[in-house]
Scaffold this motif. Structure first.
Motif, PDB file in Angstrom:
ATOM      1  N   MET A   1     -47.905  17.266  38.332  1.00  0.00           N
ATOM      2  CA  MET A   1     -47.519  18.518  38.977  1.00  0.00           C
ATOM      3  C   MET A   1     -48.525  19.615  38.630  1.00  0.00           C
ATOM      4  N   ASP A   2     -48.636  20.577  39.508  1.00  0.00           N
ATOM      5  CA  ASP A   2     -49.573  21.688  39.308  1.00  0.00           C
ATOM      6  C   ASP A   2     -48.862  22.794  38.519  1.00  0.00           C
ATOM      7  N   LEU A   3     -48.722  22.566  37.211  1.00  0.00           N
ATOM      8  CA  LEU A   3     -48.044  23.518  36.343  1.00  0.00           C
ATOM      9  C   LEU A   3     -49.065  24.278  35.509  1.00  0.00           C
ATOM     10  N   PRO A   4     -48.745  25.529  35.127  1.00  0.00           N
ATOM     11  CA  PRO A   4     -49.694  26.300  34.300  1.00  0.00           C
ATOM     12  C   PRO A   4     -49.779  25.736  32.891  1.00  0.00           C
ATOM     13  N   SER A   5     -50.826  26.076  32.198  1.00  0.00           N
ATOM     14  CA  SER A   5     -50.961  25.668  30.802  1.00  0.00           C
ATOM     15  C   SER A   5     -49.859  26.321  29.979  1.00  0.00           C
ATOM     16  N   PRO A   6     -49.165  25.558  29.143  1.00  0.00           N
ATOM     17  CA  PRO A   6     -48.081  26.124  28.328  1.00  0.00           C
ATOM     18  C   PRO A   6     -48.595  26.985  27.174  1.00  0.00           C
ATOM     19  N   TYR A   7     -49.892  26.897  26.902  1.00  0.00           N
ATOM     20  CA  TYR A   7     -50.445  27.615  25.760  1.00  0.00           C
ATOM     21  C   TYR A   7     -50.801  29.052  26.145  1.00  0.00           C
ATOM     22  N   THR A   8     -50.419  29.988  25.301  1.00  0.00           N
ATOM     23  CA  THR A   8     -50.709  31.400  25.552  1.00  0.00           C
ATOM     24  C   THR A   8     -51.575  31.951  24.426  1.00  0.00           C
TER      25      THR A   8
ATOM     26  N   ILE B   1     -41.358  33.858  26.583  1.00  0.00           N
ATOM     27  CA  ILE B   1     -42.520  33.968  25.694  1.00  0.00           C
ATOM     28  C   ILE B   1     -43.094  35.383  25.742  1.00  0.00           C
ATOM     29  N   GLY B   2     -43.185  35.939  26.955  1.00  0.00           N
ATOM     30  CA  GLY B   2     -43.677  37.308  27.088  1.00  0.00           C
ATOM     31  C   GLY B   2     -42.771  38.301  26.382  1.00  0.00           C
ATOM     32  N   SER B   3     -41.461  38.104  26.505  1.00  0.00           N
ATOM     33  CA  SER B   3     -40.504  38.989  25.844  1.00  0.00           C
ATOM     34  C   SER B   3     -40.599  38.856  24.326  1.00  0.00           C
ATOM     35  N   ALA B   4     -40.851  37.643  23.849  1.00  0.00           N
ATOM     36  CA  ALA B   4     -41.007  37.424  22.408  1.00  0.00           C
ATOM     37  C   ALA B   4     -42.218  38.190  21.885  1.00  0.00           C
ATOM     38  N   LYS B   5     -43.312  38.131  22.622  1.00  0.00           N
ATOM     39  CA  LYS B   5     -44.520  38.832  22.190  1.00  0.00           C
ATOM     40  C   LYS B   5     -44.345  40.347  22.288  1.00  0.00           C
ATOM     41  N   GLU B   6     -43.576  40.776  23.288  1.00  0.00           N
ATOM     42  CA  GLU B   6     -43.273  42.200  23.385  1.00  0.00           C
ATOM     43  C   GLU B   6     -42.426  42.642  22.193  1.00  0.00           C
TER      44      GLU B   6
ATOM     45  N   CYS C   1     -47.690  51.134  26.853  1.00  0.00           N
ATOM     46  CA  CYS C   1     -48.996  50.489  26.980  1.00  0.00           C
ATOM     47  C   CYS C   1     -49.075  49.272  26.054  1.00  0.00           C
ATOM     48  N   VAL C   2     -48.658  49.453  24.799  1.00  0.00           N
ATOM     49  CA  VAL C   2     -48.667  48.347  23.835  1.00  0.00           C
ATOM     50  C   VAL C   2     -47.754  47.224  24.304  1.00  0.00           C
ATOM     51  N   ALA C   3     -46.540  47.574  24.718  1.00  0.00           N
ATOM     52  CA  ALA C   3     -45.556  46.575  25.128  1.00  0.00           C
ATOM     53  C   ALA C   3     -46.038  45.753  26.316  1.00  0.00           C
ATOM     54  N   ASN C   4     -46.637  46.425  27.305  1.00  0.00           N
ATOM     55  CA  ASN C   4     -47.101  45.707  28.494  1.00  0.00           C
ATOM     56  C   ASN C   4     -48.300  44.817  28.203  1.00  0.00           C
ATOM     57  N   ILE C   5     -49.175  45.256  27.318  1.00  0.00           N
ATOM     58  CA  ILE C   5     -50.311  44.413  26.937  1.00  0.00           C
ATOM     59  C   ILE C   5     -49.813  43.142  26.260  1.00  0.00           C
ATOM     60  N   SER C   6     -48.851  43.286  25.357  1.00  0.00           N
ATOM     61  CA  SER C   6     -48.333  42.116  24.655  1.00  0.00           C
ATOM     62  C   SER C   6     -47.578  41.191  25.604  1.00  0.00           C
ATOM     63  N   GLU C   7     -46.783  41.759  26.504  1.00  0.00           N
ATOM     64  CA  GLU C   7     -45.984  40.944  27.411  1.00  0.00           C
ATOM     65  C   GLU C   7     -46.835  40.229  28.461  1.00  0.00           C
ATOM     66  N   SER C   8     -48.027  40.707  28.676  1.00  0.00           N
ATOM     67  CA  SER C   8     -48.922  40.066  29.654  1.00  0.00           C
ATOM     68  C   SER C   8     -49.400  38.694  29.180  1.00  0.00           C
ATOM     69  N   HIS C   9     -49.266  38.413  27.899  1.00  0.00           N
ATOM     70  CA  HIS C   9     -49.763  37.154  27.350  1.00  0.00           C
ATOM     71  C   HIS C   9     -48.746  36.035  27.534  1.00  0.00           C
ATOM     72  N   GLN C  10     -48.545  35.658  28.814  1.00  0.00           N
ATOM     73  CA  GLN C  10     -47.665  34.556  29.144  1.00  0.00           C
ATOM     74  C   GLN C  10     -48.340  33.624  30.130  1.00  0.00           C
ATOM     75  N   LEU C  11     -47.607  32.792  30.863  1.00  0.00           N
ATOM     76  CA  LEU C  11     -48.217  31.649  31.538  1.00  0.00           C
ATOM     77  C   LEU C  11     -48.861  31.950  32.889  1.00  0.00           C
ATOM     78  N   TYR C  12     -48.221  32.740  33.730  1.00  0.00           N
ATOM     79  CA  TYR C  12     -48.647  32.851  35.127  1.00  0.00           C
ATOM     80  C   TYR C  12     -49.650  33.990  35.349  1.00  0.00           C
ATOM     81  N   VAL C  13     -50.697  33.688  36.069  1.00  0.00           N
ATOM     82  CA  VAL C  13     -51.784  34.632  36.299  1.00  0.00           C
ATOM     83  C   VAL C  13     -51.295  35.916  36.960  1.00  0.00           C
ATOM     84  N   LEU C  14     -50.460  35.788  37.989  1.00  0.00           N
ATOM     85  CA  LEU C  14     -49.992  36.973  38.707  1.00  0.00           C
ATOM     86  C   LEU C  14     -49.110  37.849  37.832  1.00  0.00           C
ATOM     87  N   VAL C  15     -48.360  37.230  36.914  1.00  0.00           N
ATOM     88  CA  VAL C  15     -47.520  38.016  36.004  1.00  0.00           C
ATOM     89  C   VAL C  15     -48.395  38.744  34.996  1.00  0.00           C
ATOM     90  N   LYS C  16     -49.445  38.083  34.514  1.00  0.00           N
ATOM     91  CA  LYS C  16     -50.399  38.738  33.616  1.00  0.00           C
ATOM     92  C   LYS C  16     -50.995  39.964  34.311  1.00  0.00           C
TER      93      LYS C  16
END
Length: 355
Positions: free
Chosen positions: A229-236, A176-181, A281-296
């Motif tokens: 299960m303790d899974l992250p929200s699938p919505y970004t 999902i992050g790669s798609a947004k990137e 900068c643009v690419a990393n901002i867009s790719e940050s919009h994915q599921l896991y907090v630490l990856v963001k």
């Protein structure tokens, strides 16, 4: 001491395997090691994945004062785990969590080549490879990056076709992050006139469809197989409309415009670096919009580093008398505005991560 280090690393490998490589359980174990002062020992392990590295670095920073570098033999006496390793007795044993049982839930493996999300990702990659043939050869940065991000969508969807629910969520999160990137690179390409509005609309719509398919798949898994299960929200969240993203796109436009002036014709290296940092900068901002907090957290931090790199190049261009301070004042002002927004967002993410 080296033997103790190896034993602690073996303990972690064993516990990671017993938890089915669940990122949730793995994070608990890494936090335990950090609190004990031993997280630094895992830094040199070669068989940890990208997300583990992010979590290790995060806990190392947070618990740096706890780290123990001497007298490691003392840790031989810690209570062994109830789950014995086949290699060496584990040295540490965080209490089993309720998540440890639920994370054993698994999925049936299907033929990924029949999955609509994979097929659309494959088609998108092929279209992007073809359309990049019309891009100017001097802008290899966009050609390389948009091709890489498009390939990553397909690759991560394929890697997500496995039995472990937690790992599927992780691989789909990266997809999902790669798609947004990829969408951001398309938007940059449109801004530079490399593609038409019609081409952009078609490809960006396909990106949106892929994200929707992956999200729907994760929602179904969380509601059924992953229930409890303790899974992250699938919505970004949407990237478009986010102030820092929109301003970063404008920053890219200004940097391209400035570096195409006659003054930069003899400074190809500087020109290339400035464009690379601005687009990164643009690419990393867009790719940050994915599921896991630490990856963001990681991608927002990378966006900040790109802004710092751009600032260094701006200073160099002034020192070389290619431009004046007044001539780049609007770029510096925009850069500072983006940085402030990202710092505020990072603060919010830190609170979320620590809660």
């Amino acid at each position: 001491m080296n033997e103790t280090v190896e034993q602690i690393q073996d303990w972690y490998r064993n516990e990671r395997e017993l938890s089915n490589y669940s990122i949730i359980d793995v994070e608990d174990k890494l936090k335990y090691l950090a609190e004990k002062g031993l997280i630094w020992i895992l830094k040199d392990m070669k068989d940890i994945n990208e997300l583990e590295k992010i979590v290790i670095d995060s806990f190392l920073n947070k618990y740096r004062a706890n780290q123990v570098y001497d007298n490691l033999n003392d840790f031989r006496n810690l209570q062994p785990s109830n789950k014995a390793s086949t290699k060496k007795p584990p040295l540490l044993s965080p209490k089993p969590t309720s998540q440890q049982k639920t994370m054993k839930k698994t999925l049936k493996i299907r033929d990924v080549k029949k999955f609509d999300g994979y097929l659309k990702a494959k088609e998108l990659e092929e279209k992007i490879i073809e359309i990049c043939k019309t891009f100017p050869s001097y802008d290899g940065n966009i050609i390389d990056q948009i091709g890489r991000s498009a390939e990553s969508i397909k690759k991560r969807i394929a890697m997500g076709e496995q039995i472990y629910i937690g790992e599927k969520f992780y691989q789909y999160s990266i997809a999902i992050g790669s798609a947004k990137e990829t969408s951001s690179w398309l938007q940059i390409s449109l801004g530079q006139g490399y593609i038409s509005q019609e081409q952009y609309d078609e490809l960006d719509n396909q990106v949106t469809q892929i994200v929707a398919i992956l999200t729907k798949t994760l929602v179904n898994i969380k509601d059924k197989e992953g229930k409890g299960m303790d899974l992250p929200s699938p919505y970004t969240p949407k990237v478009k409309g986010f102030d820092a993203y929109e301003q970063a796109l404008l920053l890219v436009e200004k940097v391209y415009g400035m570096t195409r002036r006659r003054e930069f014709w003899g400074e190809k290296g500087l020109q290339k670096e400035m464009i690379k940092y601005a687009t990164s900068c643009v690419a990393n901002i867009s790719e940050s919009h994915q599921l896991y907090v630490l990856v963001k957290f990681r991608f927002f931090n990378d966006a900040l580093q790109a802004l710092d790199g751009l600032d260094s190049m701006l200073h160099m261009s002034v020192n070389k008398q290619i431009v004046t301070g007044e001539g780049i004042a609007d770029i510096r002002k925009l850069r500072e505005s983006i940085r402030n927004i990202l710092m505020k967002r990072l603060g919010n993410i830190s609170k979320e991560k620590d809660s």
